[in-house]
Design an enzyme around this catalytic site. Structure first.
Site, mmCIF file in Angstrom:
data_model
loop_
_atom_site.group_PDB
_atom_site.id
_atom_site.type_symbol
_atom_site.label_atom_id
_atom_site.label_comp_id
_atom_site.label_asym_id
_atom_site.label_seq_id
_atom_site.Cartn_x
_atom_site.Cartn_y
_atom_site.Cartn_z
ATOM 1 N N ASN A 1 0.836 -1.195 0.000
ATOM 2 C CA ASN A 1 0.000 0.000 0.000
ATOM 3 C C ASN A 1 0.876 1.252 0.000
ATOM 4 O OD1 ASN A 1 -2.763 1.073 0.211
ATOM 5 N ND2 ASN A 1 -2.094 1.828 2.200
ATOM 6 N N ILE B 1 -5.367 4.991 -7.522
ATOM 7 C CA ILE B 1 -5.332 3.718 -6.804
ATOM 8 C C ILE B 1 -5.454 4.146 -5.344
ATOM 9 C CG2 ILE B 1 -4.013 1.660 -6.221
ATOM 10 C CD1 ILE B 1 -2.625 1.885 -8.947
ATOM 11 N N PRO B 2 -6.644 4.043 -4.768
ATOM 12 C CA PRO B 2 -6.983 4.778 -3.537
ATOM 13 C C PRO B 2 -6.400 4.231 -2.233
ATOM 14 C CG PRO B 2 -8.835 3.456 -4.231
ATOM 15 C CD PRO B 2 -7.784 3.299 -5.297
ATOM 16 N N CYS B 3 -5.098 4.331 -2.088
ATOM 17 C CA CYS B 3 -4.442 3.883 -0.860
ATOM 18 C C CYS B 3 -4.852 4.731 0.339
ATOM 19 C CB CYS B 3 -2.929 3.860 -1.030
ATOM 20 S SG CYS B 3 -2.218 5.422 -1.576
ATOM 21 N N HIS B 4 -5.364 5.929 0.107
ATOM 22 C CA HIS B 4 -5.827 6.788 1.203
ATOM 23 C C HIS B 4 -7.070 6.223 1.883
ATOM 24 C CE1 HIS B 4 -8.146 8.125 -2.290
ATOM 25 N NE2 HIS B 4 -9.058 8.576 -1.432
#
Length: 159
Positions: A115, A124-127
């Site tokens: 991540n 790529i929504p790592c948040h």
């Protein structure tokens, strides 16, 4: 490799792309800032769709990105990044849930590392990954930015 920048409501973003698609997106105020290589070309046409969709995201009219992506990473990282893309706007997941999603429940720490290595923040929504307790965990752009992004998306988390 191609390079551009985008001014978002949450700060300047650097973008890189290959002929296959977007390769990196990084908030420049964070730990993952991108230093431009002098060999990279500028071709705004390569980024027009990215910038249009970012505009739509920040104005609230886009909930999913539809872009060609070309992130570089190991097969394991690629699996984690694909799982990240399944977390919908307004939702969150824990590292443990991501490990379950890739059918490797014992790989929680490895999932966390993958991540953190995500080269295409936001898209790529790592948040959207938070602790099992619902609290914010690390983010290359900083926890304040992570909180702003999650609030923008209407996600629930603990401070």
């Amino acid at each position: 490799m191609y390079f551009s920048t985008y001014q978002s409501p949450f700060g300047n973003i650097a973008l890189t792309a290959t002929d296959k698609g977007l390769a990196a997106l990084a908030f420049q105020a964070g730990e993952a800032a991108i230093e431009r290589d002098l060999n990279w070309q500028t071709d705004e046409q390569k980024f027009s769709q990215v910038k249009q969709q970012l505009d739509q995201y920040f104005t609230g009219s886009r909930r999913e990105f539809e872009l060609a992506l070309d992130p570089k990473g190991t097969p394991f990282q690629q699996r984690v990044w694909q799982a990240l893309c399944q977390i919908k706007m307004g939702e969150t997941a824990s590292y443990a849930e991501l490990a379950q999603a890739i059918n490797n429940p014992k790989a929680v720490r490895a999932v966390g590392s993958a991540n953190g290595a995500n080269p295409i923040a936001l898209i790529i929504p790592c948040h959207r990954v938070i602790g099992t307790n619902g609290k914010l965990t690390g983010y290359a752009g900083g926890l304040a930015l992570k909180a702003k992004l999650l609030m923008h998306e209407g996600a629930q988390f603990k401070v």
